[in-house]
Design an enzyme around this catalytic site. Structure first.
Site, short mmCIF file in Angstrom:
data_model
loop_
_atom_site.label_atom_id
_atom_site.label_comp_id
_atom_site.label_asym_id
_atom_site.label_seq_id
_atom_site.Cartn_x
_atom_site.Cartn_y
_atom_site.Cartn_z
N CYS A 184 0.83 -1.21 0.00
CA CYS A 184 0.00 0.00 0.00
C CYS A 184 0.87 1.27 0.00
CB CYS A 184 -0.97 -0.07 1.18
SG CYS A 184 -2.42 0.91 0.91
N HIS A 201 -2.97 -4.60 2.11
CA HIS A 201 -2.13 -4.87 3.30
C HIS A 201 -1.99 -6.38 3.46
CE1 HIS A 201 -2.08 -0.83 5.30
NE2 HIS A 201 -2.97 -0.64 4.35
N GLU A 260 -0.23 -7.97 5.45
CA GLU A 260 0.00 -8.35 6.86
C GLU A 260 -1.29 -8.39 7.67
OE1 GLU A 260 0.92 -5.68 5.31
OE2 GLU A 260 -0.08 -4.05 6.36
N1 GLN Z 1 -3.73 6.31 0.74
C1 GLN Z 1 -2.47 6.08 1.40
C2 GLN Z 1 -1.35 6.87 0.69
O1 GLN Z 1 -1.59 7.41 -0.36
C3 GLN Z 1 -2.09 4.62 1.41
C4 GLN Z 1 -3.08 3.85 2.26
C5 GLN Z 1 -2.52 2.67 2.96
O2 GLN Z 1 -1.31 2.44 3.04
N2 GLN Z 1 -3.41 1.93 3.55
O3 GLN Z 1 -0.30 6.95 1.21
#
Ligand code: GLN
Length: 207
Positions: free
Chosen positions: A84, A181, A183
């Protein structure tokens, strides 16, 4: 082996737990360390960049001057998993549908362009079963929280997984990026995959 979890912001402890579980299940002797500084980054064999908020992570990494050290280790082939916000950190360019180029400091080791918040904002967070051949037949439950999607991939980047026709998992040599994610699903296969890449890399380098 030592796996580092970048300890700036985000779900750091969850990644430490998932990696410890994966090491145990694989019967691999290893430790998981939370890392922030250049000296710590030099001692690890693999790295996890956790999910969270990429703008906060890049600002903190810039303040601590750890971006060049992370970039160098990854460009030398050290295996890395970015989830992410972690995948956003690894990318070459990030943008948002509303504000355009987000002009944040990125590592740029992974030859992709990402769209931040591609599936909507917090209220649009969701879970979905993904078919990822790299991890075997069984579906992987992806937890998507304000998740990005990959909108462009370079020629050395393999597309590993898609959701609704959007690219959500990519691999470029020893670098894996996931929009979800890994994890948070209780399924340690993605973390096991990283550990196996570290074992192979260490074997190849004779260490
Ligand atoms: N929207 C977040 C970003 O742009 C990422 C979201 C996440 O890691 N759950 O950094």
């Amino acid at each position: 082996m030592t796996i580092g979890v970048l300890g700036l912001q985000g779900d750091i402890e969850e990644n430490v737990a998932a990696t410890s579980q994966a090491l145990q299940e694989l019967h691999v002797n290893g430790t998981v360390d939370i890392v922030r500084y250049t000296e710590e980054l030099e001692k690890i064999d693999g790295l996890i960049l956790p999910g969270g908020e990429s703008t906060v992570q890049s600002t903190l990494a810039a303040i601590q001057r750890s971006l060049p050290a992370i970039k160098k280790r990854i460009s030398e082939g050290m295996p890395v998993l970015g989830s992410c916000a972690g995948m956003i950190m690894l990318s070459k360019r990030a943008y948002d549908r509303i504000i355009g180029d987000t002009k944040q400091k990125l590592l740029g080791n992974l030859d992709i362009v990402v769209e931040r918040n591609a599936f909507g904002r917090q209220n649009d967070s969701f879970e979905a079963d993904l078919s990822l051949a790299m991890l075997g037949k069984e579906a992987f439950r992806g937890v998507f929280i304000r998740a990005p999607a990959v909108s462009e991939v370079g020629k050395d980047v393999e597309v590993i997984g898609k959701l609704n026709n959007r690219i959500v998992v990519v691999k470029q040599k020893n670098i894996i990026g996931t929009a979800f994610h890994a994890e948070l699903s209780g399924d340690s296969r993605m973390h096991k995959h990283l550990i196996n890449m570290v074992l192979q890399f260490k074997n190849k380098n004779g260490s």
